[in-house]
Design a protein around this motif. Structure first.
Motif, short mmCIF file in Angstrom:
data_model
loop_
_atom_site.label_atom_id
_atom_site.label_comp_id
_atom_site.label_asym_id
_atom_site.label_seq_id
_atom_site.Cartn_x
_atom_site.Cartn_y
_atom_site.Cartn_z
N SER A 61 -22.90 31.81 -6.23
CA SER A 61 -21.77 31.94 -6.69
C SER A 61 -21.45 31.81 -8.08
CB SER A 61 -20.97 30.85 -5.84
OG SER A 61 -21.18 30.98 -4.39
N SER A 63 -18.73 35.56 -7.10
CA SER A 63 -19.03 36.68 -6.41
C SER A 63 -19.61 37.60 -7.41
CB SER A 63 -17.72 37.41 -5.78
OG SER A 63 -16.84 37.42 -6.91
N TRP A 64 -19.49 37.72 -8.67
CA TRP A 64 -20.17 38.64 -9.43
C TRP A 64 -21.56 38.45 -9.47
CZ3 TRP A 64 -22.57 38.30 -14.26
CH2 TRP A 64 -22.42 36.94 -14.79
N LYS A 66 -23.56 37.91 -7.11
CA LYS A 66 -24.35 38.53 -6.19
C LYS A 66 -24.74 40.07 -6.59
CE LYS A 66 -21.17 36.36 -2.73
NZ LYS A 66 -20.06 36.68 -1.79
N ASP A 476 -23.09 41.76 3.57
CA ASP A 476 -22.13 40.99 4.57
C ASP A 476 -21.70 41.85 5.69
OD1 ASP A 476 -22.58 38.81 2.63
OD2 ASP A 476 -20.64 39.21 1.63
N ASP A 529 -14.77 41.24 -10.14
CA ASP A 529 -14.17 40.01 -9.52
C ASP A 529 -12.89 39.82 -9.82
OD1 ASP A 529 -14.17 39.26 -12.05
OD2 ASP A 529 -15.72 37.77 -11.92
N ASN A 624 -14.39 45.55 1.74
CA ASN A 624 -14.62 44.34 2.19
C ASN A 624 -13.32 44.02 2.96
OD1 ASN A 624 -14.38 41.44 2.57
ND2 ASN A 624 -16.08 41.54 1.27
#
Length: 628
Positions: A61, A63-64, A66, A476, A529, A624
């Protein structure tokens, strides 16, 4: 994706689950030794070895950090995988040797021997290694707990290990034999060497003669005076015992003195065995000379020392003996999401991860020359283009291809062993068999994989599927992969930050279209992000022109100048790449960009001057569901 979800989805598509009602052998410290012996036999008799693992976390963590399929090159994908492997820890590692037999009707049979090893790093020998601290993600631990994972058993009975690099640092920290010490016969001894050797020779001779005379004169002479005399002689000559054998410690100051004592003990006396003892700083402290009673006794002592050293090495290596056995077999390794699995494997069992993808691949090939990524094989089958994770791929194969694959697990385990732990490797082996049988048919009635399928799979060896070259990555559950994918060069990408926090991509697009004519050209925009957006231009040179406008303060455009005055900043792809290489994993990408430009301006300038554009696969339709 947890093993329980994998199992549930698989059972929905195949009611004759080949490993239903079968337990996978669970291995801890208590049964590690016998399980290792069994596994080595299975490895030698196998065609392939499937691996999978359970970790305390699967992504970093925020998100960027990932892996971003629409943005990251193979190099950046590796850097992010490296970051994850260094931060999180392995708690389970599944090794599944299997044989694969193909038939003329495209059916296949898999005979698998899965072992699920429970791991936990601890300092077994009080040598200061490993000293691990690692992160945990609550979602991962929760998923493992729901599958019946026993954390108490892991912590107290999990198998420890050292990497090859860490083991090399432990060499000499404990008492060892003197086999590694020798003196070059052609070297001329110095005056100091001669004085030291003469003094030690005299001491050893007196001590040895005293021990032998005591042994010879003790028979029939048990009077108190003789006993007192022997005790005093033992005290004066510093006679100690190594087990039941007499020994004497000779203090040494350096490696040269160790060599001289070892040479003296071996060449002048055929009944002495020298042992080198080192201090905590790995420097020689004493040479312990042990007196044996006969040639047979000497051989026995040397065997005992070798067994002791082997046992010590086994304790140091721990689970890494499994990794070494796989490496020694040179059998092809099969894994899903290979880059993630292999970065963890390298970090925990081999040594620190290299700084670049090319260096990593070279280092990995030395130990594991043949690694097969199931993702790469998935890409070769057209209808699987939209299979973005393992259970989806399995389900799709079941529906689209009627190739029967029978899986047999010969060895039986106890009923109380966890049935939901370690099935990922079985799924990987099964999927590999389906893919191999689907893409390659044997001409013979009964053809083993070694003569046919292995050779056909060689062209895929060591080709890891990264998100920029293959979109069938593990994503995900909330992500939907659509068809709007375009190839774009990284030199046509521009990052913007300093904008209103939480602005949407569409809002930012509308804002840009109002400020300059360059935005009338065709471009796409995505939020990396909540702090940073990335623009992709479909025409060349527009990104460079835009960066020039912003970097010159918006000259010629009042609207751009106003945005800059409000904090708008921009950078090319090379800055993003440099941020990842420098490991500036800040809370958001904007903060990482600002830190890089403030603290590493020279690195940023040099990166910009030597742009090496590559290509990524841009997808504006990777949605998403949380954003809808």
């Amino acid at each position: 994706m947890g093993a329980k979800l994998l199992q549930r989805r698989f059972l929905c598509t195949n009611t004759t689950n080949p490993w239903n009602h079968r337990s996978i052998k669970q291995v801890t410290k208590s049964n590690y030794k016998e399980s290792l012996a069994e596994l080595k036999t299975h490895i030698q008799n196998s065609d392939f070895i499937a691996i999978s693992s359970k970790k305390t976390g699967v992504f970093s963590s925020p998100s960027w950090r990932k892996i971003l399929p629409f943005l990251d090159t193979p190099e950046i994908t590796y850097l992010k995988s490296k970051d994850v492997a260094e931060r999180f820890q392995l708690l389970q590692f599944v090794v599944c040797p299997f044989t694969l037999t193909a038939h003329s009707d495209s059916s296949a049979k898999v005979v698998a021997h899965p072992y699920n090893f429970h791991l936990f790093p601890r300092d077994e020998l009080n040598i200061g290694m490993p000293q691990y601290s690692f992160l945990c993600q609550t979602s991962e631990l929760t998923a493992m707990a729901s599958e019946g994972f026993d954390f108490n058993a892991c912590i107290y009975d999990g198998i420890s290990y050292l990497s090859r690099f860490q083991e090399s640092l432990t060499k000499g920290r404990l008492e060892s034999s003197s086999s590694g010490y020798s003196v070059n016969s052609s070297s001329t001894p110095s005056v100091a060497d001669e004085i030291f050797t003469k003094r030690i020779k005299t001491r050893v001779m007196h001590w040895r003669n005293a021990c032998l005379s005591k042994s010879n004169g003790s028979e029939g002479n048990d009077n108190a005076a003789e006993a007192l005399f022997s005790s005093l002689r033992k005290l004066i000559l510093k006679v100690e015992l190594y087990g039941s054998r007499p020994c004497m410690n000779i203090d040494v100051c350096n490696e040269r003195q160790v060599q001289l004592v070892v040479k003296l003990s071996k060449e002048l006396f055929d009944d002495l065995v020298p042992l080198v003892v080192q201090d905590k700083e790995r420097k020689p402290k004493v040479v312990r000379v042990v007196l044996t009673t006969s040639k047979e006794d000497k051989n026995l002592l040397e065997r005992e020392l070798q067994d002791l050293e082997d046992e010590q090495n086994r304790k140091v290596r721990g689970f890494r003996e499994v990794i070494d056995a796989i490496s020694a077999s040179q059998k092809p390794i099969v894994a899903y999401n290979c880059l993630n699995e292999c970065t963890f494997l390298h970090s925990k069992f081999l040594g620190p991860l290299p700084q670049s993808l090319s260096e990593f691949m070279c280092s990995l090939r030395v130990v594991f020359p043949h690694v097969l990524d199931v993702n790469t094989l998935l890409k070769e089958i057209g209808p699987l283009g939209k299979a973005n994770n393992l259970p989806v791929a399995l389900s799709h194969l079941m529906r689209q291809f009627s190739v029967p694959v029978d899986m047999e697990i010969p060895h039986q385990v106890q009923d109380n062993e966890g049935k939901n732990q370690g099935h990922d490797a079985l799924c990987t082996a099964y999927l590999f068999a389906k893919l191999s049988s689907t893409s390659k048919q044997s001409d013979d009635t009964h053809q083993t994989v070694n003569a046919d399928l292995v050779s056909s799979a060689k062209k895929y060896t060591n080709i890891f599927s990264t998100c920029s070259t293959n979109l069938q990555e593990l994503m995900d559950d909330e992500n939907i992969l659509l068809d709007n994918v375009r190839k774009v060069r990284t030199e046509n990408l521009v990052f913007f930050w300093g904008i209103r926090f939480g602005i949407s991509a569409e809002e930012f697009r509308d804002l840009l279209c109002e400020v300059h004519g360059i935005f009338s050209e065709d471009f796409d925009i995505r939020m990396v992000d909540k702090s940073c957006a990335v623009l992709a231009f479909w025409k060349p040179n527009l990104a460079e022109k835009l960066l020039e406008i912003v970097n010159t303060g918006g000259v010629g455009s009042d609207s751009v100048r106003r945005l800059i005055s409000k904090g708008l900043r921009s950078a090319g792809y090379e800055v993003y790449e440099k941020v990842c290489k420098l490991g500036l994993w800040e809370t958001n990408l904007a903060a990482a960009f600002d830190k890089a430009m403030k603290e590493y301006p020279d690195d940023i300038s040099s990166a910009a001057s030597r742009k090496e554009p590559s290509e990524i696969f841009w997808s504006s339709d990777l949605i998403n569901l949380d954003d809808l």
